[in-house]
Design an enzyme around this catalytic site. Structure first.
Site, short mmCIF file in Angstrom:
data_model
loop_
_atom_site.label_atom_id
_atom_site.label_comp_id
_atom_site.label_asym_id
_atom_site.label_seq_id
_atom_site.Cartn_x
_atom_site.Cartn_y
_atom_site.Cartn_z
N PHE A 163 0.82 -1.20 0.00
CA PHE A 163 0.00 0.00 0.00
C PHE A 163 0.86 1.26 0.00
CE2 PHE A 163 -2.91 -3.10 2.07
CZ PHE A 163 -3.90 -3.07 1.10
N LYS A 196 -22.47 -8.01 2.89
CA LYS A 196 -21.71 -8.60 4.00
C LYS A 196 -22.67 -9.14 5.05
CE LYS A 196 -17.71 -5.57 3.38
NZ LYS A 196 -16.91 -4.45 3.95
N ALA A 231 -22.64 2.61 11.38
CA ALA A 231 -22.88 1.85 10.16
C ALA A 231 -23.43 2.68 9.01
CB ALA A 231 -23.82 0.69 10.45
N GLY A 232 -23.25 4.01 9.03
CA GLY A 232 -23.70 4.79 7.89
C GLY A 232 -22.93 4.39 6.63
N GLY A 235 -26.01 0.10 5.06
CA GLY A 235 -26.14 -1.12 4.27
C GLY A 235 -26.66 -2.29 5.07
N ASP A 314 -20.55 -1.70 12.53
CA ASP A 314 -19.62 -1.79 11.40
C ASP A 314 -18.63 -0.65 11.45
OD1 ASP A 314 -18.82 -3.20 9.11
OD2 ASP A 314 -19.86 -1.82 7.78
N ASN A 324 -1.08 -0.81 9.03
CA ASN A 324 -0.59 -1.74 10.04
C ASN A 324 -0.98 -1.35 11.46
OD1 ASN A 324 0.67 -3.59 8.31
ND2 ASN A 324 2.47 -2.29 8.11
N LYS A 354 -17.80 -5.50 13.51
CA LYS A 354 -16.61 -5.58 12.67
C LYS A 354 -15.34 -5.41 13.49
CE LYS A 354 -15.73 -2.28 9.57
NZ LYS A 354 -15.90 -1.58 8.27
#
Length: 753
Positions: A163, A196, A231-232, A235, A314, A324, A354
């Protein structure tokens, strides 16, 4: 005890397609001679023009023929880089990818960790508080190897270094080509989060969307409640509302503005039964202790003190450049989401949240504490989550709420959350550990479970990152299994394979014509009774009738039909015309008969002083259709029970600017003399209402008339509506020729009972 589900739906790639690229055969550039390259790639007209200007084939351009004589290979240009620029780790190659390194299954390997030692876990808050350890923040994630193999940890950290070198455009292009499940995208939902949750739900045997079939909740009539935290744009909730419609009601807590819920943009779910809350600070920050308390109080109030049946969270934020350290930076969100779950999930309810990496003592300790509050837990990396990222989900089943351990863990988490909030903004000190390593190792089942999960996911992520790097270096590689996997996944998750398309436009007239065979019925006016003699003649058998106290007077009749064509577009039938009204929310497809009422409400201040205010409310009397559920052929009692659930789902007490939705109070006419819903007050007749407002003391409305509905013989909506009767009444002091005194009705019913 660790139990696992047998994996089926295995999909293997045939050998001839394992290194399929954009060309039918692999061609090495060294196999092509210079003359063949010139004749194949140079335009003949351009070549003749250059020769006229002195160019000699095989020579370089420039006065001294000093230019490059090699062909510039433009086929493998990546992202925004200039020609010839090479970056570490992602130099252009034609290398192949060994697809056998991946474990690709439609149904993921899924393991439950059963909590068999809950009864023996009886630590006090004081004992757990002694575990809390603070110190300088962790700066090197490679040192956190107590819960995974050091080799696997090093490999996943090193693989993430890609990345640092990759352009965002080339990353997106490579990711789209290399992820076996990428073609799933978001299906017809707003974003990938919905899939998900669908993935997690299916893998757990639909324990979230089938919570209404859970043995612990079969006596519940509904609605079934859920919460969606951090969780905006929503979903997770979109999937739940698409699948369960208005039978499920949601409460959301997320950051305002750009991260807010946007369920109004959904093409498949109606957000009428979803309620956004933002806490005392009104910013939606889940890490604020005051916001957690405020959210908890309001959710418990609206769920009658029981709490939600399940909670989803989430939470996350951008860690670009710090991939990391994602786990370290996310610890406050982790623990605050878990604390909210313990506060608002009801007994036997579920929780999913999550996570990212779970290498640090803080994260593992948190999962250990939550694990002991539930019957079983699992950690899942769903197929719908891209394989190269650290994302995974902690799934908790059957909350053991009524236990001493649950209460003590909740209190301990509060101590940690408040300490983290106090440390907010300080960079020199952090909470490093909340459960000692020796305690975690002593619980062999849990410790083994965490280590196995971390090791297996680290291996899987390392493979995903290496594949991503390979596909970046070789832009001709493609993943040929995407379409087949998409088809099989959607089938397993029970999601239709269709495109995202806006819902068709709907107006009130079209809705009425769709729902009713004879739309003209809605224009039938009620029969009026203004004398007790007419009452006796018409109401022959009082056991056949129900009565409803009405706010409507002779001057202003507020009983009308209401049509919901979308959550924000509701129309009322007034004088044969459909008129749009503000601040009323109904689910799309709803057609009800109700009364618009001005309620008088009283609350008490902190100083114990009574505060009066007016609340406008829609009282639903009867219904033809609620959302997509048609009620017209159901009998009266069935319709009334469903209306109660519907009103609970749609009413939003925390949003006082909206009109309330409640079922109309009613009772059998035969009971009116013994237990009348109407009372005589100083200002006239009134009706007491069930309390709905947050911290309400009384809720009433003035009564000016009574509606009678005949409900014998299991009559459908149409017959009850056509035969309805309205009686305009006044108190004894204000009687006139056009009204009946309530006392006369009470006496008459008592005599005939």
């Amino acid at each position: 005890m660790i139990s696992d589900n047998i994996t089926d739906y295995e999909l293997n790639m045939s050998l001839q397609y394992q290194n399929l690229n954009m060309y039918e055969t692999d061609i090495e550039s060294s196999d092509i001679s210079q003359n063949e390259t010139s004749s194949s790639h140079n335009d003949e007209k351009v070549l003749r023009m250059m020769q006229k200007m002195g160019y000699k084939e095989g020579s370089g351009l420039g006065k001294s023929e000093q230019g490059n004589t090699k062909v510039v290979d433009f086929n493998y240009q990546l992202g925004k880089r200039g020609f010839g620029l090479k970056l570490r780790n992602i130099e252009d190659t034609m290398e192949k990818w060994d697809f056998a390194l991946e474990d690709v299954n439609v149904k993921e390997n899924f393991i439950w960790l059963d909590n068999e030692d809950a009864e023996n876990f009886t630590l006090t808050v004081e004992e757990m508080s002694s575990w809390l350890k603070e110190g300088p923040p962790i700066v090197d994630i490679k040192t956190q190897s107590n819960y995974c193999d050091q080799e696997f940890l090093n490999k996943v950290v090193e693989a993430k270094d890609i990345f640092d070198e990759m352009d965002i455009i080339e990353l997106c292009h490579a990711r789209a080509r290399c992820n076996p499940f990428e073609s799933l995208r978001s299906a017809f939902f707003m974003n990938r989060a919905a899939l998900k949750m669908a993935n997690i739900d299916a893998l757990t045997d639909f324990m979230f969307t089938n919570i209404d079939k859970n043995e612990h909740f079969t006596s519940n009539t509904g609605p079934f409640y859920f919460a969606d935290v951090c969780a905006g744009p929503g979903g997770f909730s979109e999937y739940i509302l698409w699948k369960k419609r208005w039978l499920f009601k949601g409460f959301g807590l997320t950051l305002k503005d750009e991260n807010d819920f946007k369920l109004h943009e959904s093409c498949c779910a109606c957000p009428a039964t979803f309620q956004s809350l933002y806490g005392k600070d009104e910013d939606g920050n889940v890490c604020s202790p005051e916001n957690i308390t405020d959210f908890t109080e309001k959710v418990l109030f609206e769920t009658e003190g029981e709490g939600v049946h399940f909670m989803m969270s989430d939470g996350g934020f951008s860690v670009e450049g710090n991939e990391n350290f994602q786990e370290i930076l996310s610890k406050s969100i982790y623990i605050c989401q878990c604390l909210v779950a313990l506060e608002i999930v009801r007994s036997h309810g579920h929780f999913v949240t999550k996570l990212f990496d779970v290498f640090t003592s803080f994260s593992v300790g948190l999962l250990y504490l939550i694990y002991h509050c539930f019957e079983k837990v699992s950690i899942l990396k769903p197929n719908s989550s891209r394989p190269a990222n650290s994302e995974r989900y902690f799934i908790c089943s059957n909350l053991r709420r009524n236990t001493l351990h649950y209460e003590n863990v909740k209190k301990y988490l509060w101590i940690i959350v408040q300490r983290l909030w106090a440390l907010n903004g300080q960079s020199e000190i952090d909470i490093l550990e909340i459960v000692p390593l020796e305690v975690l190792k002593k619980d062999e089942n849990f410790y083994k479970f965490i280590c196995n999960s971390n090791n297996s996911l680290a291996i899987k992520q390392t493979v995903g990152l290496k594949k991503l790097a390979t596909f970046c270096r070789n832009p001709t590689l493609v993943e040929s299994r995407q379409e087949e996997l998409k088809k099989k996944c959607l089938e397993f998750w029970q999601i239709p394979d269709r495109q995202k398309t806006p819902l068709p436009q709907l107006n009130a007239i079209e809705l009425v014509n769709t729902v009713m065979d004879k739309p003209e019925i809605i224009l039938v006016q009620p029969r009026e009774i203004n004398q007790i003699k007419a009452f006796n003649e018409l109401i022959s058998n009082i056991e056949d009738w129900y009565y409803y106290p009405l706010f409507s007077s002779k001057k202003t009749n507020n009983c009308n039909f209401y049509a919901g064509v979308s959550v924000s577009k509701v129309y009322r039938l007034q004088k044969h015309k459909w008129v749009r009204i503000k601040n009323v929310q109904l689910s799309r497809g709803t057609l009800v008969y109700g009364e618009f009422v001005k309620e008088k409400c009283t609350t008490k201040s902190l100083q114990d002083q009574e505060i009066e205010y007016i609340q406008y409310s829609l009282h639903i009397i009867d219904a033809l259709q609620l959302g997509e559920q048609n009620l017209s052929d159901l009998d009266f009692s069935e319709r009334q029970e469903i209306i109660k659930v519907y009103c609970k789902s749609l009413n939003k007490e925390s949003q006082p600017h909206l009109v309330r939705i409640r079922p109309k109070v009613m009772d059998k006419l035969i009971k009116i003399s013994s237990n009348c819903l109407i009372s005589q007050g100083k200002e006239g007749l009134y009706c007491n209402l069930p309390l709905m407002g947050y911290k309400s003391v009384t809720e009433t409305f003035n009564v000016n008339s009574i509606l009678l509905l005949k409900t014998n013989l299991n009559q459908s909506f149409h017959w009850s509506y056509v035969l309805r009767v309205q009686i305009f009444i006044k108190s004894v002091e204000d009687i006139n020729e056009d009204t009946i005194c309530l006392e006369d009705i009470l006496i008459e019913i008592k005599q005939r009972s």
